[in-house]
Design a protein around this motif. Sequence first.
Motif, PDB file in Angstrom:
ATOM      1  N   LYS A 155      43.151  31.385  32.205  1.00 31.83           N
ATOM      2  CA  LYS A 155      41.693  31.469  32.108  1.00 31.83           C
ATOM      3  C   LYS A 155      41.161  32.884  32.314  1.00 31.83           C
ATOM      4  O   LYS A 155      40.150  33.096  32.994  1.00 31.83           O
ATOM      5  CB  LYS A 155      41.029  30.535  33.117  1.00 31.83           C
TER       6      LYS A 155
ATOM      7  N   GLU B  43      34.906  33.973  18.207  1.00 35.83           N
ATOM      8  CA  GLU B  43      35.567  35.102  17.527  1.00 35.83           C
ATOM      9  C   GLU B  43      36.533  34.563  16.483  1.00 35.83           C
ATOM     10  O   GLU B  43      36.637  35.077  15.375  1.00 35.83           O
ATOM     11  CB  GLU B  43      36.308  35.981  18.545  1.00 35.83           C
ATOM     12  N   HIS B  44      37.228  33.494  16.849  1.00 33.23           N
ATOM     13  CA  HIS B  44      38.195  32.895  15.927  1.00 33.23           C
ATOM     14  C   HIS B  44      37.489  32.280  14.721  1.00 33.23           C
ATOM     15  O   HIS B  44      37.898  32.481  13.580  1.00 33.23           O
ATOM     16  CB  HIS B  44      38.988  31.834  16.687  1.00 33.23           C
TER      17      HIS B  44
ATOM     18  N   LEU C  73      41.726  27.393  21.153  1.00 31.75           N
ATOM     19  CA  LEU C  73      41.831  28.544  22.065  1.00 31.75           C
ATOM     20  C   LEU C  73      43.269  29.048  22.155  1.00 31.75           C
ATOM     21  O   LEU C  73      43.531  30.253  22.121  1.00 31.75           O
ATOM     22  CB  LEU C  73      41.369  28.138  23.464  1.00 31.75           C
TER      23      LEU C  73
ATOM     24  N   LEU D 142      36.586  45.142  34.732  1.00 32.38           N
ATOM     25  CA  LEU D 142      37.245  43.843  34.908  1.00 32.38           C
ATOM     26  C   LEU D 142      38.534  43.750  34.093  1.00 32.38           C
ATOM     27  O   LEU D 142      39.444  43.018  34.451  1.00 32.38           O
ATOM     28  CB  LEU D 142      36.299  42.701  34.509  1.00 32.38           C
ATOM     29  N   ARG D 143      38.585  44.503  32.998  1.00 35.10           N
ATOM     30  CA  ARG D 143      39.816  44.514  32.197  1.00 35.10           C
ATOM     31  C   ARG D 143      40.850  45.485  32.740  1.00 35.10           C
ATOM     32  O   ARG D 143      41.919  45.654  32.162  1.00 35.10           O
ATOM     33  CB  ARG D 143      39.492  44.881  30.733  1.00 35.10           C
TER      34      ARG D 143
ATOM     35  N   ALA E 294      35.679  32.444  33.040  1.00 31.86           N
ATOM     36  CA  ALA E 294      36.657  31.820  32.143  1.00 31.86           C
ATOM     37  C   ALA E 294      36.000  30.968  31.055  1.00 31.86           C
ATOM     38  O   ALA E 294      36.411  31.008  29.896  1.00 31.86           O
ATOM     39  CB  ALA E 294      37.603  30.965  32.966  1.00 31.86           C
TER      40      ALA E 294
ATOM     41  N   GLU F  35      35.409  21.275  35.926  1.00 33.06           N
ATOM     42  CA  GLU F  35      36.421  22.332  36.074  1.00 33.06           C
ATOM     43  C   GLU F  35      35.762  23.631  36.531  1.00 33.06           C
ATOM     44  O   GLU F  35      36.288  24.344  37.388  1.00 33.06           O
ATOM     45  CB  GLU F  35      37.108  22.536  34.723  1.00 33.06           C
TER      46      GLU F  35
ATOM     47  N   ARG G 229      34.438  33.220  28.475  1.00 30.44           N
ATOM     48  CA  ARG G 229      35.449  33.879  27.640  1.00 30.44           C
ATOM     49  C   ARG G 229      36.076  32.880  26.658  1.00 30.44           C
ATOM     50  O   ARG G 229      36.396  33.228  25.524  1.00 30.44           O
ATOM     51  CB  ARG G 229      36.541  34.511  28.513  1.00 30.44           C
ATOM     52  N   ALA G 230      36.235  31.658  27.110  1.00 28.23           N
ATOM     53  CA  ALA G 230      36.809  30.649  26.209  1.00 28.23           C
ATOM     54  C   ALA G 230      35.864  30.410  25.031  1.00 28.23           C
ATOM     55  O   ALA G 230      36.305  30.360  23.875  1.00 28.23           O
ATOM     56  CB  ALA G 230      37.047  29.352  26.973  1.00 28.23           C
TER      57      ALA G 230
ATOM     58  N   PHE H  16      42.246  36.117  25.149  1.00 29.89           N
ATOM     59  CA  PHE H  16      41.937  35.211  26.249  1.00 29.89           C
ATOM     60  C   PHE H  16      43.093  34.223  26.376  1.00 29.89           C
ATOM     61  O   PHE H  16      43.451  33.564  25.408  1.00 29.89           O
ATOM     62  CB  PHE H  16      40.629  34.467  25.980  1.00 29.89           C
TER      63      PHE H  16
ATOM     64  N   PRO I  42      44.543  42.054  34.295  1.00 32.50           N
ATOM     65  CA  PRO I  42      43.991  42.721  35.485  1.00 32.50           C
ATOM     66  C   PRO I  42      43.047  41.861  36.308  1.00 32.50           C
ATOM     67  O   PRO I  42      42.984  42.008  37.523  1.00 32.50           O
ATOM     68  CB  PRO I  42      43.247  43.930  34.906  1.00 32.50           C
TER      69      PRO I  42
ATOM     70  N   GLN J 240      40.520  48.684  32.862  1.00 27.22           N
ATOM     71  CA  GLN J 240      40.575  49.924  32.090  1.00 27.22           C
ATOM     72  C   GLN J 240      39.991  51.112  32.848  1.00 27.22           C
ATOM     73  O   GLN J 240      40.282  52.252  32.520  1.00 27.22           O
ATOM     74  CB  GLN J 240      39.864  49.732  30.739  1.00 27.22           C
TER      75      GLN J 240
ATOM     76  N   VAL K 286      44.351  30.873  19.021  1.00 29.98           N
ATOM     77  CA  VAL K 286      43.896  32.266  18.956  1.00 29.98           C
ATOM     78  C   VAL K 286      44.815  33.148  19.804  1.00 29.98           C
ATOM     79  O   VAL K 286      45.207  34.250  19.389  1.00 29.98           O
ATOM     80  CB  VAL K 286      42.435  32.380  19.454  1.00 29.98           C
TER      81      VAL K 286
ATOM     82  N   THR L  21      36.025  33.388  22.728  1.00 30.15           N
ATOM     83  CA  THR L  21      37.258  33.415  21.945  1.00 30.15           C
ATOM     84  C   THR L  21      37.182  32.443  20.773  1.00 30.15           C
ATOM     85  O   THR L  21      37.583  32.767  19.651  1.00 30.15           O
ATOM     86  CB  THR L  21      38.457  33.056  22.853  1.00 30.15           C
ATOM     87  N   LEU L  22      36.664  31.256  21.045  1.00 31.16           N
ATOM     88  CA  LEU L  22      36.550  30.270  19.965  1.00 31.16           C
ATOM     89  C   LEU L  22      35.625  30.776  18.863  1.00 31.16           C
ATOM     90  O   LEU L  22      35.906  30.599  17.676  1.00 31.16           O
ATOM     91  CB  LEU L  22      36.021  28.945  20.507  1.00 31.16           C
TER      92      LEU L  22
END
Lengths: 390, 601
Positions: free
Chosen positions: B587, A52-53, B473, A227-228, A42, A30, A45-46, B582, B553, A230, B476, A49-50
């Motif tokens: 993605k 962080e969770h 994911l 990138l966000r 991506a 992928e 970040r995935a 996220f 963004p 801001q 979350v 995120t995992l």
Amino acid sequence: MVNSPPPAPILRVPFCQPDYGREERAAFEEAIAGGRLEGGGAQTRACETLMEHSTGAERVLITPSCTAALEMMALALELGPGDEVIVPAFTFVSTANAFALRGAVPVFADIDPLTMNLDVEAARAAITPKTRAIMLVHYAGVGCEMEAFVDLCARHNLVLLEDAAQAVGAHWNGKALGSFGAMGAFSFHHTKNITCGEGGALLVNDPALVKPAEFIRDKGTDRADFLRGQISKYEWRVLGSSYLLSELAAAVLLGQFRREESLNKARMRIWQAYDQRFGLINSLRTPHIPGAAHHNAHIYHIRFSNQKLRDDCAAFMRAHGVMAAPHYVPLHTTPAGRKYGRTSGELPHTIDAAQTLLRLPLYSAMSDDELALVIDTMEAFLHQNGLATS
Amino acid sequence: MDLDRRTLALMLLSGLLGLAFLWLPLSVLYYLNRGLDVSDTGHYYASLYHFADIRMMSTQFPLVWKLIPHPDNILVNRLLVFVLLMGSSAALFILAAKAVLPAKMLSKVKVWLLACAGAGAGALFYYYWLPDPSYNSIGVILMALVLVATFALTGIEDQHSWSFRSAALLAGFTGLGLAATRPITALIMALIGAVLFFMLARLSWQRLAQLILFVVLGAVVFFVLVQIFIEPLPVTLERIHGGLQKREILGTNQLVAKGLSLLGKEATTVLHTAPWALLLASLGGAFAAPGVADRFAKAQWLRLGGVGLGAIGLIWMQIIFWQQSQSLVQVPLEKLTYYLVNLGLIAVFCSAIAGMLTANKDTRILYWRLAGVSTLLLLATLSLTIFGTGYWIRKAGIASVFVVLASVLMALQMARGTGYIWSLAMMSALILPLWATRTTMVNHPYRLETSLSAQTQKTSIRGGRSTLRLDPLTKVFFDRLSAAADEMGPVDQRPILIDLSGRLPMAQYHMQARPAFTPWILSAYKGSNAFLAHVIAQMSDEQLARAWILDAPAYKYHMDPAPIAERGHQLDRDYRTVTTAFAPYIKTDIVLLAPKSKGAE
């Protein structure tokens, strides 16, 4: 007639072996199909995120290694000449090297003989006016005495840091290791429970350090904010470097995270099989798991009464095709350790651990036959040396 | 009962085949609470449960679905779809067989087989859209019910009986429902229903008048119920007008033309998938068909030759299909489409050739009927394929129910005399890919990143109205939106949520925010930015000032917030970041923004 060397034993059970499966391949493909393989994409970040969770961290930054994450800690705290950081002497070189790189002095302290984690009293004794932080290492994924260290740091106004390289998925009193201190570092190196070959993560638990850490990872710039959406353009803000992991490696890591539960479960089965067999043998010291610790079966180690027995055992295992390995050379005894660090008092438990500890092979894909071979070989050695009585 | 060994073996085989079909719907139930797609399915739920706030929508399916009392709960919704889909599909299979095949053929075992195959075909459709078939299923259920009513009508002789009137009422009721859901499909289905009726039923003016009267009455009942329980006609008309504008601005009106052009290409591809196998199976099947070889000398040999050739054709087709698959349990769905349609075509060609060859008049009529019904079923499939929402996505999912029916009807007719071997071959040719599809879809569910087995984390959706198991994911993502939703204030006073990512309509449903007059501001279309501007222009100053914004963004299809800025609201100046998360589906990170001055109010 020339004596030929004895044939090398065929390695039947390696010390570790990563377990890559369908999930990793799918994520890898992928990532390739996505066409963007630079860091911070991506897949990264995935993974973040995992984590962080699962850890409750304010922000997780995936890095190319745990070493990189440790260096980012030193940069984020702006440590430099004149600063001291207390570290256990029984640890991997990166724990100390990260601070020495900034000109700070790693102060080596002794470990707890049961857990091989930094000893609270040894750390207390190592504190000086120059001390800025205490770096904990959760050896074998077993947590340090967290309440005591949190209290110690609070009393002396020190920053608590965690080298949780071996502790992915491990907890202390229900809280994820790596999430107690201001920052925590994880490793996804080849030998770890979750791996992408080379990789790491920085957990930022102190909200004030999130921005600096993001800047540092992205060459000292505020590109993450850009990138966000801001800010409209990014610029150089602080000292930093390129601490981004390639998306290819992050894709493999994501696949591993998706299987984390089953991978750790498989490791735990092996760890428990070892412990059932060797845990009650009087002549051996096996892992001590404090009541508050939920470990991740990263290492199963056995400690012998002396170095000779340990070395003989390692040789015996190797001769039978089983790779068992000692661990660290105490940092305070190394050339760089002596040059860049300072030792706080005598470190008898560190020396003892370095001389007597042997790690048994442990990986999630270990088959029953491999497990039986390790146990049988170990038992044979113990019998041979009259150590098999429980 | 005196049973010979052959009959017993056939009964046993039919029972086993039935169970194999039945396994498909039963295993849907196991996955019912797993996974949630945030795009299409979000559109579906936002449309259903914020219907009163919506003024721009190109399909009015909630008018149908909201007539069925049910709570705002995803699991209940899925269960409802499941029951209606399996039920209507099973009923369709039985009634179609009763209408087309001779009554003496339909033993209890065959009725059981038909019910199982019907439920299995319904489940196949469900599998294509796992974890949630959402609004596509409503169209298929309604089409199936229109056909159920039509086939039932053809078999009821007494036009004054309540069963005749009920069936006509059902046709009118579901027909108008289908018109609200898919207008062009409804038109085609009306034509198909009429042709079927004229083809299969005994006609008289009186019978026709009764039929028309009660069909109209059924439509009137639907209309009145909508007026009483849902909304008055002007509101619906306003929404339809808004929907047409939306299509115009987005540039999606060309979809029909594009769909038709694609269909031409696809038809060629279907015929080229396995042309020789198709020819062989159709010809062989025709000679093996009961009553065909009898007129020729050496009929027995001819029939056996037909069985052999037909079976070779089917096996050949299977080989071609599996060759195009990665493994026995990993099938490319596009190829499966072609394969299924080929099976439908075999049913059409086989019965048409048999009709041409047979000497007996009754048998000839039977085969011509089969050919006609199979053709109409294929046309029904195409009507939804072309005019459905996604002409390019998994057309086989839409095709499955009706194509499978065409094949099963022919297979049943073949199950007489020596044709039973061919019949079993055809049933097996159906069931193997269906099973493979099930495995493929469980491993690669529609628009989800991970398999359904990886959907393990209990997640509360829409303030606890539903609890589903999602992958970590996605959990979350939903958890962060839940926490942010709490800041939005009481549910009945929540502001509009403007989704600039254009891909996450589920966020609005989940957060119980109000929609921006449309359930989905779609990005990635030629007219997406223009449509966003159109939506923003509809909002009052007060609504826009209170609105929350979901932005992504870094997402390549993220829409330009210029229309919001033009109304005096700068994203970087006038909004605060409530949370970032996220979003696995797109993605990338999304940012949830709330107006600074008045907060969530």
